[in-house]
Write a protein that holds these residues in place. Structure first.
Motif, mmCIF file in Angstrom:
data_model
loop_
_atom_site.group_PDB
_atom_site.id
_atom_site.type_symbol
_atom_site.label_atom_id
_atom_site.label_comp_id
_atom_site.label_asym_id
_atom_site.label_seq_id
_atom_site.Cartn_x
_atom_site.Cartn_y
_atom_site.Cartn_z
ATOM 1 N N GLU A 128 0.857 -1.179 0.000
ATOM 2 C CA GLU A 128 0.000 0.000 0.000
ATOM 3 C C GLU A 128 0.897 1.234 0.000
ATOM 4 O O GLU A 128 1.896 1.282 0.705
ATOM 5 N N SER A 185 -2.466 8.027 -4.750
ATOM 6 C CA SER A 185 -3.060 7.200 -3.713
ATOM 7 C C SER A 185 -2.315 7.434 -2.403
ATOM 8 O O SER A 185 -1.129 7.736 -2.413
ATOM 9 N N LYS A 205 -6.751 5.672 -0.071
ATOM 10 C CA LYS A 205 -7.561 6.738 -0.666
ATOM 11 C C LYS A 205 -6.973 7.092 -2.029
ATOM 12 O O LYS A 205 -5.755 7.194 -2.181
ATOM 13 N N LEU A 206 -7.864 7.284 -2.999
ATOM 14 C CA LEU A 206 -7.426 7.684 -4.328
ATOM 15 C C LEU A 206 -7.622 9.177 -4.505
ATOM 16 O O LEU A 206 -8.582 9.749 -3.987
ATOM 17 N N ARG A 210 -7.007 10.565 -10.037
ATOM 18 C CA ARG A 210 -6.884 9.137 -10.309
ATOM 19 C C ARG A 210 -8.262 8.491 -10.459
ATOM 20 O O ARG A 210 -8.462 7.652 -11.317
#
Length: 195
Positions: free
Chosen positions: A127, A175, A179-180, A184
């Motif tokens: 991540e 990101s 969260k984007l 994006r």
């Protein structure tokens, strides 16, 4: 004229392992320097790091450091001190960084190098983004330590923005901790509509 570089090392896809790269992007967005210095996203560069260690007069290298200490602890190390840390080289890029630091003096001139190492909390999940432990005080401690190093070598700096590490990472990588960014999401939706 002296060549000065701040080099961020690490894999942004594995949480805290990206702190070196995130630091360089944060400095790019929030500071200007006089005279100019190079802010280098070296990622997991490996042998390419040797070129920077040869070509520059001063290098400040930011990376995670696998030592038995509390997550978020920040170390300032010389190359000799880093080589003496038996537990340091636990990830692939840490091994490569150590190898380059040890090999470079054998192949020619080496920059006056300082390593700012941060003990990670999580580097085992995929991540983009820092853990809460590193995101606050440790991250700002890294920035403060870099600015002290710049003072030591006579570089002036001025803060021009106040973007958070989250805002910077969202801007550059789209990101942060799941969260984007709006851009994006828009691009992802556009791709799906084309299919």
């Amino acid at each position: 004229m002296r060549k000065i570089g701040i080099v961020g090392v690490g894999n942004i896809l594995f949480k805290d392992e990206g702190i070196g790269v995130f630091t360089v992007k944060y400095l790019q967005e929030n500071y200007i320097f006089e005279p100019d210095i190079d802010l280098i996203d070296a990622g997991t560069l490996g042998f390419g790091l040797m070129g920077y260690l040869h070509d520059y007069d001063h290098i400040i290298l930011i990376d995670t450091i696998s030592v038995n200490d509390k997550a978020g602890s920040v170390y300032r190390l010389t190359p000799e001190q880093l080589s003496g840390l038996a537990s340091y080289h636990q990830t692939a890029h840490e091994v490569e960084v150590l190898q380059m630091i040890e090999l470079t003096p054998l192949t020619g001139k080496m920059a006056d190098t300082v390593i700012i190492g941060v003990v990670p909390e999580r580097i085992d999940i995929s991540e983009i983004g820092l853990t809460g432990t590193l995101e606050k005080t440790p991250f700002l401690t890294v920035i403060s330590q870099i600015l002290k190093e710049l003072d030591r070598i006579g570089i002036k700096y001025k803060k021009i923005n106040d973007l958070s590490v989250e805002e910077v990472v969202m801007k550059h990588f789209g990101s942060y901790n799941g969260k984007l960014s709006e851009k994006r999401i828009w691009n992802d939706n556009r791709q799906q509509n084309r299919s």
